[in-house]
Scaffold this active site. Structure first.
Site, short mmCIF file in Angstrom:
data_model
loop_
_atom_site.label_atom_id
_atom_site.label_comp_id
_atom_site.label_asym_id
_atom_site.label_seq_id
_atom_site.Cartn_x
_atom_site.Cartn_y
_atom_site.Cartn_z
N SER A 138 4.93 -11.36 -4.25
CA SER A 138 4.46 -11.16 -5.63
C SER A 138 4.70 -12.44 -6.40
CB SER A 138 5.27 -10.02 -6.26
OG SER A 138 5.03 -9.95 -7.65
N TYR A 151 13.10 -5.74 -9.02
CA TYR A 151 11.90 -6.11 -8.25
C TYR A 151 11.85 -7.63 -8.07
CZ TYR A 151 6.82 -6.14 -7.19
OH TYR A 151 5.57 -6.30 -6.62
N1 LIG Z 1 -0.04 -3.85 -7.57
C1 LIG Z 1 0.33 -5.05 -7.96
O1 LIG Z 1 0.05 -5.46 -9.10
C2 LIG Z 1 1.11 -5.94 -7.06
C3 LIG Z 1 1.30 -7.28 -7.45
C4 LIG Z 1 2.02 -8.13 -6.61
C5 LIG Z 1 2.53 -7.67 -5.42
N2 LIG Z 1 2.34 -6.36 -5.07
C6 LIG Z 1 2.92 -5.92 -3.80
O2 LIG Z 1 1.89 -5.48 -2.94
C7 LIG Z 1 2.39 -4.46 -2.08
C8 LIG Z 1 1.46 -3.26 -2.15
O3 LIG Z 1 1.37 -2.83 -3.50
P1 LIG Z 1 0.27 -1.77 -3.99
O4 LIG Z 1 0.06 -2.07 -5.43
O5 LIG Z 1 -0.88 -1.73 -3.05
O6 LIG Z 1 1.16 -0.42 -3.88
P2 LIG Z 1 0.72 1.13 -3.89
O7 LIG Z 1 -0.63 1.26 -4.46
O8 LIG Z 1 1.84 1.88 -4.49
O9 LIG Z 1 0.67 1.46 -2.29
C9 LIG Z 1 1.89 1.37 -1.58
C10 LIG Z 1 1.66 1.68 -0.11
O10 LIG Z 1 2.94 1.62 0.54
C11 LIG Z 1 3.28 2.92 1.06
N3 LIG Z 1 4.71 3.14 0.83
C12 LIG Z 1 5.36 3.29 -0.35
N4 LIG Z 1 6.66 3.50 -0.15
C13 LIG Z 1 6.83 3.49 1.21
C14 LIG Z 1 7.95 3.67 2.05
N5 LIG Z 1 9.19 3.90 1.56
N6 LIG Z 1 7.78 3.59 3.39
C15 LIG Z 1 6.55 3.37 3.91
N7 LIG Z 1 5.46 3.18 3.16
C16 LIG Z 1 5.60 3.24 1.83
C17 LIG Z 1 2.40 3.91 0.30
O11 LIG Z 1 2.12 5.11 1.04
P3 LIG Z 1 3.09 6.40 0.99
O12 LIG Z 1 3.40 6.65 -0.45
O13 LIG Z 1 2.32 7.49 1.65
O14 LIG Z 1 4.31 6.02 1.78
C18 LIG Z 1 1.12 3.07 0.14
O15 LIG Z 1 0.39 3.06 1.36
C19 LIG Z 1 3.82 -4.18 -2.54
O16 LIG Z 1 4.71 -4.90 -1.72
C20 LIG Z 1 3.84 -4.73 -3.96
O17 LIG Z 1 5.13 -5.12 -4.35
C21 LIG Z 1 1.63 -5.49 -5.85
#
Ligand SMILES: NC(=O)c1ccc[n+]([C@@H]2O[C@H](COP(=O)([O-])OP(=O)(O)OC[C@H]3O[C@@H](n4cnc5c(N)ncnc54)[C@H](OP(=O)(O)O)[C@@H]3O)[C@@H](O)[C@H]2O)c1
Length: 249
Positions: A138, A151
């Protein structure tokens, strides 16, 4: 993207960025192992596809899950070429309102789990003298912002892991890189915006518009853009230890 079918594990593959990564890899004909806690969401992604795939329901914060997942992959496919560490989570709170539970969960999912999955994948990659490890970190891994200390600390930590692993594993043909997006239009961002609207008493769309205006491209990134940038590292044998802020196309 590489034309040779690769064996890939994507964590957190059921929605948001992880879903976009898994879908792009499946579309390109690769064999993909998908993990997340909710099996039926993963099954929906591979439904109707003829690629080799593995559904591995797992909570990445369970310290046994990495070894179990890698054992399943190696036993099914004989090895692993690409590891994409995407599962992560964050929530906002001022430092003096950040509970031990929030801190520990953030470190567990964003830092310890990537370490454990990387550690579990490295022996097979070393044996093959080939590996691509890509972490979805991130912009919070590179800069500090208010109200996201747990975070931010965890994401800074995982970038340290990327750099150390890159230095250690280069001689084995294994690259380790991170992509560092700012806000991406995913369910995680929607949850953050809802919480911010609740905290400040502002309208959801007002909070969203204010945050979008602060982004380098004046909008949130799309999951597809982040997926494309992450997957690009697969074809870059000489690039390792990178962690740069991702801007929109
Ligand atoms: N969204 C943003 O703005 C942003 C920005 C920078 C970086 N990121 C990073 O990008 C990555 C993905 O983010 P996203 O926004 O796509 O998140 P998201 O929409 O919340 O999706 C998260 C995914 O991870 C799974 N997950 C959550 N907790 C888990 C656990 N304990 N064990 C296994 N799987 C788990 C979820 O499925 P289940 O709930 O079914 O487990 C889902 O498939 C993260 O590392 C986040 O920090 C996101």
């Amino acid at each position: 993207m590489s034309n040779t079918p690769l064996r890939v594990l994507v964590t957190g593959a059921s929605r948001g960025i992880g879903e976009a990564i898994a879908t792009q890899l499946l579309d390109a004909g690769h064999s993909v192992a998908l993990t997340a806690r909710t099996a039926q969401d993963l099954e929906a992604i591979v439904a109707g596809r003829t690629n080799k795939n593995l559904i591995i329901p797992a909570d990445v914060t369970d310290s046994k899950s990495a070894n179990i997942a890698l054992e399943k992959i190696i036993s099914a496919w004989g090895g692993i070429d690409v590891l994409i560490l995407n599962a992560g989570d964050g929530s906002a709170a001022p430092i003096d309102k950040t509970s031990n539970e929030v801190w520990e969960h953030s470190i567990a999912i964003n830092l310890t789990a990537p370490f454990q999955y990387l550690r579990a994948a490295v022996p097979a990659m070393k044996e093959a003298k080939f590996g691509r490890i890509i972490v979805i970190a991130s912009s919070a891994g590179l800069i500090g912002e208010p109200n996201v200390s747990a975070y931010t600390a965890a994401k800074h930590g995982v970038i340290g892991l990327v750099r150390a692993a890159a230095a250690e594993l280069a001689k084995h043909g294994i690259t380790v890189n991170a992509v560092c997006p700012s806000y991406v239009d995913t369910p995680m961002t929607k949850r953050s915006l809802e919480a911010a609207a609740e905290r400040t008493g502002k309208d959801f769309n007002e909070v969203k518009a204010a945050l979008e205006a602060k982004q380098p491209s004046g909008r949130f990134l799309t999951p597809k853009e982040v997926a494309k940038a992450a997957i690009a590292f697969i074809d870059l044998p000489n690039i390792t230890g990178q962690a740069e802020i991702l801007k929109g196309e």
